[in-house]
Design an enzyme around this catalytic site. Structure first.
Site, PDB file in Angstrom:
ATOM      1  N   ASP A 107     -40.830 -35.132 -42.994  1.00 36.26           N
ATOM      2  CA  ASP A 107     -40.212 -33.931 -42.429  1.00 36.26           C
ATOM      3  C   ASP A 107     -40.171 -34.108 -40.913  1.00 36.26           C
ATOM      4  O   ASP A 107     -41.200 -34.396 -40.294  1.00 36.26           O
ATOM      5  CB  ASP A 107     -41.037 -32.688 -42.793  1.00 36.26           C
ATOM      6  N   ASP A 143     -34.382 -40.799 -40.584  1.00 32.93           N
ATOM      7  CA  ASP A 143     -32.959 -40.677 -40.256  1.00 32.93           C
ATOM      8  C   ASP A 143     -32.752 -39.680 -39.118  1.00 32.93           C
ATOM      9  O   ASP A 143     -31.613 -39.443 -38.725  1.00 32.93           O
ATOM     10  CB  ASP A 143     -32.193 -40.141 -41.478  1.00 32.93           C
ATOM     11  N   THR A 177     -34.685 -44.056 -51.606  1.00 33.25           N
ATOM     12  CA  THR A 177     -35.176 -42.724 -51.987  1.00 33.25           C
ATOM     13  C   THR A 177     -34.008 -41.749 -52.018  1.00 33.25           C
ATOM     14  O   THR A 177     -32.952 -41.990 -51.448  1.00 33.25           O
ATOM     15  CB  THR A 177     -36.228 -42.179 -50.993  1.00 33.25           C
ATOM     16  N   GLU A 180     -33.063 -40.537 -48.512  1.00 31.52           N
ATOM     17  CA  GLU A 180     -32.292 -41.529 -47.753  1.00 31.52           C
ATOM     18  C   GLU A 180     -30.810 -41.460 -48.139  1.00 31.52           C
ATOM     19  O   GLU A 180     -29.920 -41.468 -47.281  1.00 31.52           O
ATOM     20  CB  GLU A 180     -32.825 -42.937 -48.034  1.00 31.52           C
TER      21      GLU A 180
HETATM   22  C1  LIG Z   1     -37.920 -35.137 -46.179  1.00 33.52           C
HETATM   23  S1  LIG Z   1     -38.864 -35.236 -47.637  1.00 33.52           S
HETATM   24  C2  LIG Z   1     -38.729 -36.964 -48.064  1.00 33.52           C
HETATM   25  C3  LIG Z   1     -39.171 -37.228 -49.484  1.00 33.52           C
HETATM   26  C4  LIG Z   1     -39.150 -38.697 -49.932  1.00 33.52           C
HETATM   27  N1  LIG Z   1     -40.081 -39.498 -49.166  1.00 33.52           N
HETATM   28  C5  LIG Z   1     -37.768 -39.265 -49.847  1.00 33.52           C
HETATM   29  O1  LIG Z   1     -37.526 -40.116 -48.965  1.00 33.52           O
HETATM   30  O2  LIG Z   1     -36.899 -38.871 -50.662  1.00 33.52           O
HETATM   31  C6  LIG Z   1     -40.527 -35.133 -47.028  1.00 33.52           C
HETATM   32  C7  LIG Z   1     -41.538 -34.837 -48.121  1.00 33.52           C
HETATM   33  O3  LIG Z   1     -42.845 -34.902 -47.608  1.00 33.52           O
HETATM   34  C8  LIG Z   1     -43.640 -33.899 -48.227  1.00 33.52           C
HETATM   35  N2  LIG Z   1     -44.790 -33.665 -47.326  1.00 33.52           N
HETATM   36  C9  LIG Z   1     -44.725 -33.219 -46.056  1.00 33.52           C
HETATM   37  N3  LIG Z   1     -45.939 -33.183 -45.506  1.00 33.52           N
HETATM   38  C10 LIG Z   1     -46.810 -33.625 -46.466  1.00 33.52           C
HETATM   39  C11 LIG Z   1     -48.220 -33.815 -46.492  1.00 33.52           C
HETATM   40  N4  LIG Z   1     -48.981 -33.556 -45.415  1.00 33.52           N
HETATM   41  N5  LIG Z   1     -48.787 -34.283 -47.629  1.00 33.52           N
HETATM   42  C12 LIG Z   1     -48.025 -34.549 -48.718  1.00 33.52           C
HETATM   43  N6  LIG Z   1     -46.674 -34.386 -48.749  1.00 33.52           N
HETATM   44  C13 LIG Z   1     -46.071 -33.938 -47.632  1.00 33.52           C
HETATM   45  C14 LIG Z   1     -42.683 -32.731 -48.371  1.00 33.52           C
HETATM   46  O4  LIG Z   1     -43.090 -31.831 -49.380  1.00 33.52           O
HETATM   47  C15 LIG Z   1     -41.390 -33.444 -48.726  1.00 33.52           C
HETATM   48  O5  LIG Z   1     -41.226 -33.576 -50.128  1.00 33.52           O
END
Ligand SMILES: C[S@@+](CC[C@H](N)C(=O)[O-])C[C@H]1O[C@@H](n2cnc3c(N)ncnc32)[C@H](O)[C@@H]1O
Length: 198
Positions: A107, A143, A177, A180
């Site tokens: 994020d 990204d 992913t 991505e």
């Molecule tokens: C932008 S998404 C990307 C998901 C995946 N890595 C992808 O590339 O499709 C970021 C993910 O990180 C998770 N996330 C954020 N902070 C986290 C944390 N401290 N521990 C576990 N998951 C976390 C969010 O719930 C979200 O699903």
């Protein structure tokens, strides 16, 4: 489907193999990367962390499609799910426990006042460095232009990791992913880095 999670939940359930290394993925999303990595590397143990229930549900429904009986589904012996904050898991680990760490499209928290919430952060670098073995790799993809500059800036001011790769083309052994694909469809250019623990 939810009945399957107790068979995968870390730390309640250990690996069904004796892994020769432990890897962690932070924010696994729908677990495409984590699942592909675990299947391609059957001798390692991978703990994939995700706080978003729907993401975990995506993995569970791939493992147990349709009406499959959760008790008879084959769960990967070397993949476990930590359905909570990855930072808590990392802080609970002993020194030099990890052979690799993945942070795929974290994020971005693009507003400056939210910078503290970014996973890549000077304070977090110390926490990650403590649990990484010497020579272990930390892979990061993003990204988001603000996050891309942030990664470069944060790693430029620390001495625990050296950059071994920075590219705009996803390396072949980095599984794609969902996030991505969405970013590329929207016209954003991902960056991919590898940092090595010194
Ligand atoms: C932008 S998404 C990307 C998901 C995946 N890595 C992808 O590339 O499709 C970021 C993910 O990180 C998770 N996330 C954020 N902070 C986290 C944390 N401290 N521990 C576990 N998951 C976390 C969010 O719930 C979200 O699903």
């Amino acid at each position: 489907m939810a009945a399957l999670l107790p068979r995968l939940r870390w730390p309640d359930v250990g690996f069904a193999i004796k892994p020769n290394a432990v890897w962690i993925e932070v924010g696994a999303g729908s677990f495409e990367h984590a699942e592909a990595m675990a299947r391609a590397n059957p001798t390692i143990g991978l703990i994939a962390c995700e706080v978003f229930e729907n993401g975990i549900a995506s993995l569970l429904s791939r493992l147990a499609p349709g009406d499959a009986d959760p008790a008879s589904v084959d769960v990967p012996a070397n993949l476990r799910v930590y359905p909570d904050d990855a930072r808590a898991l990392l802080r609970s680990l002993p020194d030099r426990a990890l052979g690799q760490l993945f942070l795929m499209f974290p994020d971005p928290w693009p507003k400056a006042r939210h910078a503290k919430r970014r996973f890549v952060h000077p304070e977090m670098i110390h926490d990650v460095a403590r649990v990484m073995q010497s020579g272990a790799a930390w892979r990061i993809a993003s990204d988001d232009p603000t996050y891309q500059h942030w990664v470069s800036a944060v790693f430029a001011t620390q001495h625990d990791f050296i950059m071994t790769q920075q590219t705009t083309k996803r390396p072949d052994d980095w599984p794609a992913t969902r996030y991505e694909a969405k970013a590329i469809r929207a016209g954003r250019q991902p960056y991919y880095w590898s940092f090595q623990r010194v």
